[in-house]
Design a protein around this motif. Structure first.
Motif, PDB file in Angstrom:
ATOM      1  N   ARG A 119      35.055  37.433  44.538  1.00  0.00           N
ATOM      2  CA  ARG A 119      33.956  38.322  44.947  1.00  0.00           C
ATOM      3  C   ARG A 119      33.993  39.677  44.249  1.00  0.00           C
ATOM      4  NH1 ARG A 119      34.700  37.262  51.471  1.00  0.00           N
ATOM      5  NH2 ARG A 119      34.222  35.047  51.442  1.00  0.00           N
ATOM      6  N   VAL A 120      35.188  40.142  43.871  1.00  0.00           N
ATOM      7  CA  VAL A 120      35.277  41.523  43.345  1.00  0.00           C
ATOM      8  C   VAL A 120      35.527  41.587  41.836  1.00  0.00           C
ATOM      9  CG1 VAL A 120      36.195  42.370  45.561  1.00  0.00           C
ATOM     10  CG2 VAL A 120      37.792  41.807  43.707  1.00  0.00           C
ATOM     11  N   LYS A 121      35.659  40.430  41.199  1.00  0.00           N
ATOM     12  CA  LYS A 121      36.174  40.459  39.819  1.00  0.00           C
ATOM     13  C   LYS A 121      35.276  41.219  38.842  1.00  0.00           C
ATOM     14  CE  LYS A 121      34.464  35.941  38.544  1.00  0.00           C
ATOM     15  NZ  LYS A 121      34.649  34.533  38.595  1.00  0.00           N
ATOM     16  N   ASN A 122      33.978  41.266  39.110  1.00  0.00           N
ATOM     17  CA  ASN A 122      33.089  41.993  38.193  1.00  0.00           C
ATOM     18  C   ASN A 122      32.687  43.374  38.704  1.00  0.00           C
ATOM     19  OD1 ASN A 122      33.023  39.800  36.385  1.00  0.00           O
ATOM     20  ND2 ASN A 122      31.505  38.782  37.675  1.00  0.00           N
ATOM     21  N   LEU A 129      41.322  48.726  43.138  1.00  0.00           N
ATOM     22  CA  LEU A 129      41.498  47.391  42.546  1.00  0.00           C
ATOM     23  C   LEU A 129      41.549  47.437  41.030  1.00  0.00           C
ATOM     24  CD1 LEU A 129      39.213  45.077  44.726  1.00  0.00           C
ATOM     25  CD2 LEU A 129      41.687  45.369  44.833  1.00  0.00           C
ATOM     26  N   LYS A 130      41.515  48.652  40.494  1.00  0.00           N
ATOM     27  CA  LYS A 130      41.406  48.804  39.047  1.00  0.00           C
ATOM     28  C   LYS A 130      42.451  47.978  38.276  1.00  0.00           C
ATOM     29  CE  LYS A 130      40.067  52.326  35.832  1.00  0.00           C
ATOM     30  NZ  LYS A 130      40.918  53.237  35.095  1.00  0.00           N
ATOM     31  N   ASN A 131      43.702  48.086  38.689  1.00  0.00           N
ATOM     32  CA  ASN A 131      44.743  47.322  37.985  1.00  0.00           C
ATOM     33  C   ASN A 131      45.287  46.178  38.831  1.00  0.00           C
ATOM     34  OD1 ASN A 131      44.665  49.021  35.662  1.00  0.00           O
ATOM     35  ND2 ASN A 131      45.640  50.597  36.938  1.00  0.00           N
ATOM     36  N   ARG A 132      44.440  45.669  39.707  1.00  0.00           N
ATOM     37  CA  ARG A 132      44.901  44.655  40.665  1.00  0.00           C
ATOM     38  C   ARG A 132      44.009  43.438  40.692  1.00  0.00           C
ATOM     39  NH1 ARG A 132      48.623  45.587  44.527  1.00  0.00           N
ATOM     40  NH2 ARG A 132      49.317  47.726  44.557  1.00  0.00           N
ATOM     41  N   GLY A 137      48.040  40.602  42.732  1.00  0.00           N
ATOM     42  CA  GLY A 137      47.780  42.033  42.953  1.00  0.00           C
ATOM     43  C   GLY A 137      47.040  42.257  44.261  1.00  0.00           C
ATOM     44  N   ILE A 138      46.073  41.399  44.536  1.00  0.00           N
ATOM     45  CA  ILE A 138      45.293  41.526  45.773  1.00  0.00           C
ATOM     46  C   ILE A 138      46.157  41.151  46.971  1.00  0.00           C
ATOM     47  CG2 ILE A 138      43.372  40.459  47.055  1.00  0.00           C
ATOM     48  CD1 ILE A 138      41.861  40.452  44.316  1.00  0.00           C
TER      49      ILE A 138
END
Ligand code: S3P
Length: 179
Positions: A119-122, A129-132, A137-138
């Motif tokens: 859901r957040v990848k784009n 979440l910049k480097n996660r 990471g999540i």
């Protein structure tokens, strides 16, 4: 859904949970179908600061943003029958949870790290979440936050696979029986 649920509630509903668990989507559905006023915390703070969330983080810093969240929650608590879509970090401060619970029920939305990544990848609007943007990471940040979310929640609903309407029905059912 049951028509009587359109009656005015004597409390507020706070949707909390990790980024990407569907707080905004659920809040919009509830607003539309139950004629409840909606406060989207992130949007309200962006409008007030005339900046996007990443800009607020970059120019004023995270502590400033967190304080603004607390102040907004204090204002919200003067109302009732409002649905509040909280920023994903809002339930991390015990003070915020205390404010929510004064006149509100706290609904925790959850989803798997895999679904959240999808859901957040784009999305570039979430500084934390910049480097996660990996499942690991999540998962790591989610696990660190889990005790805070769980301690705050009056009820929990998973948003992994259920259609939106069923998620909202489950919320109202649990508000009546669990919260
Ligand atoms: C944050 C979540 C974001 C936003 C900010 C910080 C967090 O809200 O408030 O980027 O700490 O989890 P969403 O959960 O609506 O993405």
């Amino acid at each position: 859904m049951d028509q009587k649920k359109q009656a005015e509630l004597s409390y507020n509903i706070f949707l909390i949970g990790f980024m990407g668990t569907g707080k905004s989507t659920v809040a919009e559905y509830l607003q539309k179908h139950f004629s409840m006023p909606l406060i989207e915390m992130d949007e309200t703070l962006e409008e007030r600061e005339k900046m996007t969330i990443p800009e607020i983080f970059a120019s004023k810093g995270e502590p400033y943003f967190r304080q603004a969240e607390t102040e907004l929650l204090r204002e919200i608590q003067k109302s009732t029958n409002v649905i509040v879509s909280c920023g994903g970090g809002a339930a991390m401060r015990p003070e915020n949870v205390e404010i929510m619970k004064q006149k509100g029920k706290v609904v925790l939305l959850t989803a798997s790290p895999e679904n959240i990544l999808e859901r957040v990848k784009n999305d570039e609007n979430r500084p934390l979440l910049k480097n996660r943007k990996t499942v690991e990471g999540i998962r790591e940040l989610m696990e660190a936050r889990r005790p805070f979310y769980e301690a705050a929640a009056d009820l929990t609903v998973r948003t992994d696979t259920q259609p939106l309407e069923e998620i909202c029905e489950e919320i109202f059912r649990k508000l009546e029986t669990e919260a």
